[in-house]
Design a protein around this motif. Structure first.
Motif, PDB file in Angstrom:
ATOM      1  N   ARG A 135       5.321  11.758  34.641  1.00 44.11           N
ATOM      2  CA  ARG A 135       6.105  11.117  33.798  1.00 44.11           C
ATOM      3  C   ARG A 135       6.563  10.453  34.559  1.00 44.11           C
ATOM      4  O   ARG A 135       7.405   9.097  33.267  1.00 44.11           O
ATOM      5  CB  ARG A 135       6.987  12.535  34.510  1.00 44.11           C
ATOM      6  N   LEU A 136       6.445   9.166  35.110  1.00 51.07           N
ATOM      7  CA  LEU A 136       6.472   7.645  35.527  1.00 51.07           C
ATOM      8  C   LEU A 136       6.663   7.082  34.537  1.00 51.07           C
ATOM      9  O   LEU A 136       7.380   5.963  34.316  1.00 51.07           O
ATOM     10  CB  LEU A 136       6.181   7.965  37.119  1.00 51.07           C
ATOM     11  N   THR A 137       5.380   6.708  34.347  1.00 51.71           N
ATOM     12  CA  THR A 137       4.837   6.000  33.286  1.00 51.71           C
ATOM     13  C   THR A 137       5.439   6.831  31.863  1.00 51.71           C
ATOM     14  O   THR A 137       5.027   5.905  31.120  1.00 51.71           O
ATOM     15  CB  THR A 137       3.936   5.726  33.019  1.00 51.71           C
ATOM     16  N   SER A 138       5.488   7.791  31.213  1.00 53.90           N
ATOM     17  CA  SER A 138       6.103   7.778  29.861  1.00 53.90           C
ATOM     18  C   SER A 138       7.593   7.599  29.599  1.00 53.90           C
ATOM     19  O   SER A 138       8.489   6.881  29.864  1.00 53.90           O
ATOM     20  CB  SER A 138       6.561   9.272  29.704  1.00 53.90           C
ATOM     21  N   PHE A 139       7.841   7.533  28.570  1.00 48.84           N
ATOM     22  CA  PHE A 139       8.843   6.742  27.921  1.00 48.84           C
ATOM     23  C   PHE A 139       9.731   7.316  27.529  1.00 48.84           C
ATOM     24  O   PHE A 139      11.453   7.270  28.070  1.00 48.84           O
ATOM     25  CB  PHE A 139       8.432   6.322  25.967  1.00 48.84           C
ATOM     26  N   LEU A 140      10.138   8.426  27.610  1.00 50.13           N
ATOM     27  CA  LEU A 140      11.262   9.445  27.093  1.00 50.13           C
ATOM     28  C   LEU A 140      12.448   9.847  29.081  1.00 50.13           C
ATOM     29  O   LEU A 140      13.361   9.217  29.079  1.00 50.13           O
ATOM     30  CB  LEU A 140      11.422  10.738  26.780  1.00 50.13           C
TER      31      LEU A 140
END
Length: 289
Positions: A135-140
């Motif tokens: 998740r840490l590099t996701s957009f949302l």
């Protein structure tokens, strides 16, 4: 003066030079996504059509290539699509049983909805949990948004309200066959506990990730001051640096590029037709969508 010395003043020579240049790159282009291949091939075609640009482009590429710490802009990916699915499932859990603000009636009665509510909530929590690792590099919900923990808390609060509503309305459950409703309530309670734990984990992981100056510099849309790419800016400004004759040669090279990519089946026919209507300058800038 430049118009007279432009090497590819003859259309036939220009087409041949562009095709020869792209032929040497076919294996590389086939390994890229189609729109990325269009951008790369169209840029190579411009350099073949207007040779004086080669030295400036090569020098800029060499100079800008040394900045390995430059952050790239965070973009939408499969994890973000899965995040939306998880959120919709979480909201559906509430929408199935809570009274509608329009007419005051729920979509389903507690006895019928409890199991579906529990399944939607637990599935939503599981998806969020599985996505947490990347998740840490996701957009949302990347660390740059600083919003993952808050979202999990909001979802947890909504599910807690649903849990309380089901308990208060338990008299609607069939007293002789309460197993399905009870199972749904247990699943819902488990989802609430899971999303609460996930909020704590997400908050801690975001705090660690934001200790990195590059991540901390990104805004809520994933943009960073380091996103500025001198090479991309050079391509964006390219049309203004071309003489009329060079621009005609460059536009012709773009058309030849589409013919080559279409003939090699790197592009689909409908994509070729769409790209013929697109301004070549936008493609050189990197926008082939």
């Amino acid at each position: 003066m430049t118009d007279r010395v432009l090497r590819n003043s003859d259309p036939g020579d220009l087409d041949a030079d562009v095709r020869a240049e792209l032929t040497t790159r076919l294996s590389e282009l086939r390994g890229r996504q189609r729109l990325d291949a269009v951008v790369e091939a169209s840029r190579a075609a411009v350099l073949a059509a207007v040779p004086r640009l080669r030295s400036a482009q090569a020098r800029l590429a060499r100079d800008s290539g040394g900045d390995v710490r430059r952050a790239s802009r965070t973009r939408w990916g499969a994890r973000d699509t899965a995040t939306v699915v998880a959120l919709l499932l979480g909201l559906l859990a509430a929408g199935l049983v809570l009274p509608s603000p329009r007419n005051g009636r729920p979509a389903l009665g507690v006895d019928e909805a409890a199991m579906w509510v529990g399944l939607c909530a637990i599935l939503s929590a599981v998806i969020f949990g599985l996505l947490e690792r990347g998740r840490l590099t996701s957009f949302l919900l990347g660390a740059h948004t600083r919003g993952a923990a808050r979202l999990y808390v909001v979802v947890g609060v909504v599910w807690t309200v649903v849990f309380a509503y089901v308990v208060v309305s338990w008299d609607e459950v069939d007293r002789y066959e309460p197993a399905r409703a009870m199972t749904g309530l247990v699943l819902l309670g488990t989802a609430v506990a899971g999303i609460a734990a996930l909020a704590v984990v997400a908050r801690r992981r975001d705090r660690v990730a934001l200790a990195d100056p590059i991540t901390a510099a990104k805004d809520e849309w994933g943009r960073s001051p380091g996103d500025v790419d001198p090479l991309r800016q050079w391509w964006a400004a390219l049309p203004s640096t071309l003489t009329p004759a060079e621009r005609r040669a460059a536009d012709r090279a773009y058309g030849v590029t589409l013919e080559v990519l279409d003939g090699e089946r790197i592009l689909r026919a409908r994509e070729t037709r769409r790209l013929r209507r697109k301004n070549p300058a936008a493609v050189w800038r990197g926008d082939a969508g």
